[in-house]
Design an enzyme around this catalytic site. Structure first.
Site, mmCIF file in Angstrom:
data_model
loop_
_atom_site.group_PDB
_atom_site.id
_atom_site.type_symbol
_atom_site.label_atom_id
_atom_site.label_comp_id
_atom_site.label_asym_id
_atom_site.label_seq_id
_atom_site.Cartn_x
_atom_site.Cartn_y
_atom_site.Cartn_z
ATOM 1 N N HIS A 75 6.110 6.383 2.790
ATOM 2 C CA HIS A 75 6.720 5.200 2.179
ATOM 3 C C HIS A 75 5.834 4.632 1.074
ATOM 4 O O HIS A 75 4.611 4.838 1.035
ATOM 5 C CB HIS A 75 6.970 4.128 3.240
ATOM 6 C CG HIS A 75 5.720 3.642 3.910
ATOM 7 N ND1 HIS A 75 4.857 2.712 3.344
ATOM 8 C CD2 HIS A 75 5.163 3.965 5.106
ATOM 9 C CE1 HIS A 75 3.845 2.486 4.146
ATOM 10 N NE2 HIS A 75 3.998 3.231 5.224
ATOM 11 N N GLU A 112 13.538 1.086 2.702
ATOM 12 C CA GLU A 112 13.509 0.629 1.314
ATOM 13 C C GLU A 112 13.015 1.738 0.393
ATOM 14 O O GLU A 112 13.499 1.879 -0.740
ATOM 15 C CB GLU A 112 12.627 -0.613 1.193
ATOM 16 C CG GLU A 112 13.252 -1.857 1.804
ATOM 17 C CD GLU A 112 12.421 -3.114 1.612
ATOM 18 O OE1 GLU A 112 12.963 -4.227 1.814
ATOM 19 O OE2 GLU A 112 11.221 -3.001 1.256
#
Length: 327
Positions: free
Chosen positions: A27, A123
């Protein structure tokens, strides 16, 4: 279908059961990566990306496109996206990934994404898919509306509800757009998204007191990273067990592949520790070998490519190791 001049054309045109590439994405930078103090206010699974983390996520989407076998006309689109979403002072340059062999020169048309259910990974996936959606809009002239796009962290659930039954299957796809039925979609990348809690971060317990957690981290350093179990949390060895379960699920899916559901590329949007343990299990590293590696930078891609000759995956990315500066 690829061009083949050999006498076994029918056999060569069959889709591979295994994907050409397996890619692990760490991420983008999260608020916790920047300031551990946020853990005292926000549960670990709800920590969002920073603005830099969003940039790293979109840049990861561009880097993913560069790894795909694409039609020559799509190269200029990818280059324009690369210029648009370039990350300044890119820490990902620390990693070296050798060039893939692009076996059979077969065009990659379909990707399946598995994502950790943590907010920072979802996200990151959102940022990656924004790039693919941009690519599809430019190259295939198919634009998704805001309601059709992947929105993982809102109250709205993007899940398929089959046969009007109120039973979600926890998946999102971009191949149901009506325009696909009326256009030549050779430059349209299809993708599917699946949440899987097994690929979440190592559980560090109730990470709410930064000073006490610093003491725990120091204790882990002396004890050993693989076997140390966090109070009310997991050891890396515990993560290994769910990695094994997840990989077994992948193998079963590979064996059941048909031309209709084949995926050219599998992407795991996950965390640094999980990615290393995934590689440890896959390539049968010892725990000492695991201990020699450190996390890859945020937003990095780790690439595994299928070698047709051996029917095994080759790690194309050189992972960073502990040095006197990182110890």
């Amino acid at each position: 279908m690829h061009n083949c001049t050999c006498t076994c054309h029918a056999e060569c045109s069959k889709p591979l059961k295994k994907p050409r590439l397996i890619i692990l994405v760490r991420h983008g930078e999260s608020e916790s990566n920047r300031d551990k103090g946020v853990n005292e206010k926000i549960p670990n699974h709800l920590i969002p990306l920073t603005s830099r983390g969003w940039s790293e996520a979109r840049n990861a989407g561009v880097e993913l496109l560069k790894l795909l076998n694409m039609d020559g006309n799509c190269k200029s689109v990818i280059e324009s996206l690369s210029q648009k979403y370039r990350v300044e002072d890119d820490r990902r340059n620390m990693l070296k990934t050798s060039e893939c062999n692009n076996m059979k020169k077969k065009i990659d048309r379909s990707i399946v994404f598995y994502t950790s259910p943590y907010r920072r990974t979802k996200e990151t996936l959102k940022g990656i898919l924004e790039i693919i959606d941009d690519f599809n809009e430019i190259s295939a002239e198919i634009k998704l509306t805001e309601d059709e796009k992947y929105e993982p962290c809102s109250k709205k659930k993007h899940a398929i509800w089959p046969n009007n039954m109120m039973i979600p299957v926890g998946e999102y796809e971009n191949n149901t757009h009506t325009a696909l039925k009326h256009k030549d979609t050779c430059c349209y990348l299809r993708y599917k998204v699946k949440d899987d809690p097994r690929i979440r971060e190592q559980d560090f317990g109730n990470y709410q007191n930064v000073s006490s957690m610093n003491d725990v981290m120091e204790e882990r350093k002396n004890y050993g990273h693989f076997f140390y179990r966090f109070p009310q949390g997991e050891s890396a060895a515990d993560v290994y067990d769910r990695v094994a379960s997840f990989q077994e699920s992948l193998f079963r899916k590979f064996e059941r592949r048909t031309e209709a559901n084949h995926r050219d590329v599998v992407v795991l949007v996950t965390h640094g520790i999980f990615a290393r343990i995934f590689l440890m299990k896959w390539f049968r590293w010892t725990y000492e070998e695991y201990e020699s590696f450190i996390n890859v930078p945020n937003g990095c891609l780790i690439v595994m490519e299928l070698d047709e000759a051996t029917d095994r995956y080759v790690l194309k990315t050189e992972l960073p190791k502990w040095t006197t500066n990182t110890a």
